[in-house]
Motif scaffolding. Structure first.
Motif, short mmCIF file in Angstrom:
data_model
loop_
_atom_site.label_atom_id
_atom_site.label_comp_id
_atom_site.label_asym_id
_atom_site.label_seq_id
_atom_site.Cartn_x
_atom_site.Cartn_y
_atom_site.Cartn_z
N GLN A 174 0.85 -1.20 0.00
CA GLN A 174 0.00 0.00 0.00
C GLN A 174 0.89 1.25 0.00
O GLN A 174 1.32 1.71 1.05
CB GLN A 174 -0.93 -0.02 1.21
N LEU A 175 1.12 1.77 -1.18
CA LEU A 175 2.04 2.90 -1.34
C LEU A 175 1.37 4.24 -1.08
O LEU A 175 2.06 5.23 -0.80
CB LEU A 175 2.64 2.89 -2.75
N VAL A 176 0.06 4.30 -1.19
CA VAL A 176 -0.65 5.56 -1.00
C VAL A 176 -1.55 5.44 0.23
O VAL A 176 -1.88 4.34 0.68
CB VAL A 176 -1.47 5.94 -2.25
N PRO A 177 -1.99 6.57 0.80
CA PRO A 177 -2.83 6.52 2.00
C PRO A 177 -4.11 5.74 1.78
O PRO A 177 -4.70 5.76 0.69
CB PRO A 177 -3.10 8.00 2.29
N ILE A 178 -4.55 5.08 2.84
CA ILE A 178 -5.77 4.26 2.79
C ILE A 178 -6.56 4.44 4.08
O ILE A 178 -6.08 5.01 5.05
CB ILE A 178 -5.43 2.76 2.58
N SER B 214 -1.20 -5.43 -4.02
CA SER B 214 -1.82 -4.30 -4.71
C SER B 214 -1.77 -4.59 -6.20
O SER B 214 -1.06 -5.49 -6.65
CB SER B 214 -1.09 -2.99 -4.40
N TRP B 215 -2.52 -3.83 -6.99
CA TRP B 215 -2.54 -4.07 -8.44
C TRP B 215 -1.18 -3.77 -9.06
O TRP B 215 -0.68 -4.54 -9.89
CB TRP B 215 -3.62 -3.22 -9.08
N THR B 216 -0.56 -2.67 -8.67
CA THR B 216 0.73 -2.32 -9.29
C THR B 216 1.82 -3.32 -8.88
O THR B 216 2.68 -3.65 -9.69
CB THR B 216 1.16 -0.89 -8.91
N SER B 217 1.77 -3.81 -7.64
CA SER B 217 2.77 -4.80 -7.25
C SER B 217 2.56 -6.12 -7.99
O SER B 217 3.51 -6.82 -8.33
CB SER B 217 2.74 -5.04 -5.74
N LEU B 218 1.29 -6.45 -8.26
CA LEU B 218 1.01 -7.67 -9.02
C LEU B 218 1.51 -7.53 -10.45
O LEU B 218 2.16 -8.45 -10.99
CB LEU B 218 -0.50 -7.94 -9.01
N GLY C 152 -6.29 -5.62 3.12
CA GLY C 152 -7.40 -5.10 2.33
C GLY C 152 -8.04 -3.91 3.01
O GLY C 152 -8.68 -4.05 4.05
N PRO C 153 -7.85 -2.69 2.48
CA PRO C 153 -8.37 -1.47 3.09
C PRO C 153 -9.89 -1.41 3.14
O PRO C 153 -10.60 -2.25 2.57
CB PRO C 153 -7.81 -0.36 2.19
N SER C 154 -10.40 -0.38 3.83
CA SER C 154 -11.83 -0.19 4.03
C SER C 154 -12.37 0.87 3.06
O SER C 154 -11.63 1.73 2.60
CB SER C 154 -12.10 0.27 5.48
N THR D 141 -8.84 -4.42 -6.04
CA THR D 141 -7.58 -5.16 -6.15
C THR D 141 -6.73 -5.03 -4.88
O THR D 141 -5.95 -5.93 -4.57
CB THR D 141 -6.77 -4.71 -7.38
N ASN D 142 -6.90 -3.94 -4.14
CA ASN D 142 -6.20 -3.85 -2.85
C ASN D 142 -6.66 -4.94 -1.89
O ASN D 142 -5.95 -5.27 -0.94
CB ASN D 142 -6.45 -2.48 -2.20
N ALA D 143 -7.84 -5.49 -2.13
CA ALA D 143 -8.38 -6.54 -1.27
C ALA D 143 -8.27 -7.93 -1.88
O ALA D 143 -8.59 -8.92 -1.21
CB ALA D 143 -9.85 -6.25 -0.96
N THR D 144 -7.81 -8.01 -3.14
CA THR D 144 -7.82 -9.32 -3.82
C THR D 144 -6.56 -9.63 -4.62
O THR D 144 -6.40 -10.78 -5.07
CB THR D 144 -9.01 -9.41 -4.80
N ALA D 145 -5.67 -8.68 -4.81
CA ALA D 145 -4.54 -8.89 -5.71
C ALA D 145 -3.56 -9.91 -5.14
O ALA D 145 -2.95 -9.70 -4.11
CB ALA D 145 -3.82 -7.57 -5.99
#
Length: 563
Positions: free
Chosen positions: A59-63, A153-157, A422-424, A437-441
């Motif tokens: 998670q590179l950006v705030p969540i 995350s999507w970008t890490s995937l 997985g963020p809220s 994708t933050n919750a499934t990647a």
């Protein structure tokens, strides 16, 4: 309408003490002084500073990330940290309702407080915190990464972890350990580790044939005139929780005997302090500290626990730093005559609206995300209610995923793993592809459709329950219960395996599950090689797009006993 920044400077007084500063965070908020300087203010002590960051999950950006409202302990852990939530947690750590730290550390009134205090984390804000500590403490600082950093995350995937590896390189860690990193596959992990300027330490990962270490087990660093031995401890149950076929030649395990030998070796080399950089999970680390002599500090990861005070286990200091970049731990140590003569600790909350982004890291993150910006920003639908994941038995985000599987895969029963990342999503907000994708990647995302008998389903639920609620921490694997749609059951967490799960019920008919009958089941994250089906993020995205607005729904199908 009051702005978020106005809220931050006008928040009511609280007693949320940031250990080490001597100044209540709530008082600062009440006086309009909740600032970056206040958050980082620290009464420094000693000759060594350990900085701990763990379970970033890319998670590179705030969540937004809601902490659990249910986190049950069993055996000796029942009613003890970290198995306190809500009011019990706030009472234990003297946090006032509605305070900044109450928002960061507990689940109550999360929606209302989130709209005031804002998102948390962001690696550019984390970088600011770390650089400030280094500027203050100079050569006394050791930065340690507890793992679960490169994936989810999507970008890490899409980059196979490269975006996060390059971002972490800017932080200049001194060492790391690992868990979900291994789901990139052995070859990719070796490739990435080979390019690091710091070691991945894992004393408990061995080659299957000759039991040789795959990675260095430990390293000695000199800081503040002290020799610090750091031992890495990867997640011991990786081949059970994740696909063994992705790293078929490696074995894991707790390896107490080998750990003791590693400690002895470091002491023989002159180590003044021995630190375990662990991904065991909190309860496992507490037991380990009781059984293995010679560990001065354990920096704990895996179970995502955020604890605002050091937990003392005999003479061992146990630190738990949360997840998703919400917190950075700072532990100042006075190391004298090969012992800790004194210490001071703070769990630093990374409030994204208060801490200024580091320009170098911000630029890197923006560049890394740019090729995927349109995908990430694609709006799928909108929320009606708060969606979150954490909790032992369900979360509204998991219920959404199960509903999507049930409808899109046309099954009677849907299953979703009880992962804690997985963020809220806040109410009345757009849901983007990035949110999903933050919750499934992950690297094994196939959403399968198959049949399972009632007997097999009970066996699966009993097995998962034992992984979580076995009273022996060494037989726990962390995470939470498998989530389910279309299925109800009773669980008695005080019972042994084979007797915890009862009253399995097919919700669409209200009838008990027949042990010999087959039911259509959909799920994802199977550890079996060759699992077929569409990726879970497509299943959930298609479902949300078809609904336009999705309502948060708390499952009432699980009856919990023995807590």
């Amino acid at each position: 309408m009051i702005s978020r920044r106005e809220f931050m400077t006008a928040a009511s007084a609280t007693a949320a003490l940031l250990a080490g500063s001597g100044v209540p965070l709530g008082r600062l908020a009440a006086e309009g002084r909740l600032t970056q300087d206040n958050l980082l203010s620290f009464d420094a002590t000693g000759n060594v500073t350990l900085i701990h960051l763990t379970d970033l999950h890319a998670q590179l950006v705030p969540i937004y990330f809601r902490e659990p409202s249910v986190n049950l302990g069993v055996g000796d852990s029942k009613g003890r940290v970290p198995h306190l939530t809500g009011g019990e947690f706030r009472k234990a750590f003297k946090l006032s309702d509605g305070s900044a730290m109450a928002y960061a550390l507990t689940a109550d009134d999360f929606d209302g407080l989130a709209r005031g205090y804002g998102a948390m984390g962001g690696l550019d804000r984390v970088a600011t915190v770390i650089k400030a500590i280094r500027a203050e403490r100079g050569d006394r600082v050791l930065l340690l990464d507890g793992g679960d950093t490169w994936t989810n995350s999507w970008t890490s995937l899409k980059t196979k972890g490269q975006d996060v590896v390059e971002a972490m390189a800017l932080l200049k860690p001194d060492a790391m350990t690992a868990h979900w990193e291994f789901t990139l596959g052995a070859e990719r992990v070796r490739e990435l580790v080979g390019g690091l300027d710091y070691p991945l330490l894992a004393q408990n990962v061995r080659e299957k044939e000759f039991e040789e270490k795959v990675f260095d087990g430990s390293r000695i660093f000199e800081r503040g005139g002290a020799k610090i031995g750091v031992i890495g401890q990867s997640f011991p149950y990786t081949p059970i929780s994740n696909p063994r076929w992705m790293f078929p030649d490696w074995t894991f395990g707790l390896r107490e005997k080998e750990l003791a030998s590693e400690i002895e070796s470091l002491r023989a080399q002159g180590a003044d302090l021995v630190v375990l950089l662990s991904h065991n999970g909190f309860d496992v680390d507490r037991k380990l500290a009781e059984r293995v002599q010679g560990l001065d500090v354990i920096l704990s990861g895996h179970t995502h626990d955020a604890v605002p005070e050091v937990t003392l286990v005999g003479k061992t200091l146990l630190v738990a730093s949360g997840s998703n970049g919400k917190f950075v731990s700072r532990l100042d140590l006075d190391v004298q005559s090969k012992r800790i003569a004194g210490f001071r600790y703070r769990l630093i909350p990374v409030f994204a609206d208060v801490i200024t982004p580091d320009a170098e890291m911000k630029a890197h993150i923006e560049a890394a995300r740019a090729p995927y910006a349109n995908e990430l920003a694609r709006v799928l639908g909108h929320t009606d209610g708060l969606f979150y994941r954490r909790g032992n038995f369900d979360g509204t985000l998991d219920t959404l995923i199960c509903d999507a599987i049930s409808e899109q895969r046309d099954v009677e029963i849907s299953l979703s793993p009880g992962v804690r990342w997985g963020p809220s999503f806040l109410p009345d907000s757009p849901i983007t592809f990035e949110d999903i994708t933050n919750a499934t990647a992950m690297s094994y995302p196939a959403c399968y459709r198959m049949t399972m008998t009632g007997a097999r389903l009970k066996e699966v639920f009993e097995d998962v329950a034992d992984n979580i609620f076995n009273p022996d921490p060494y037989l726990q694997q962390g995470g939470d219960m498998v989530r389910c749609g279309g299925l109800g059951y009773t669980i008695d967490i005080a019972q042994p395996i084979g007797r915890r799960i009862s009253n399995l019920t097919l919700l669409r008919t209200g009838e008990p599950l027949d042990a010999s009958k087959s039911y259509t089941v959909g799920g994802w994250a199977s550890v079996n090689e060759g699992t077929e089906g569409p990726p879970i993020w497509d299943v959930v995205s298609d479902y949300i797009s078809s609904k336009k607005v999705v309502s948060a729904r708390t499952s009432t199908a699980v009856n919990v006993k023995g807590a």
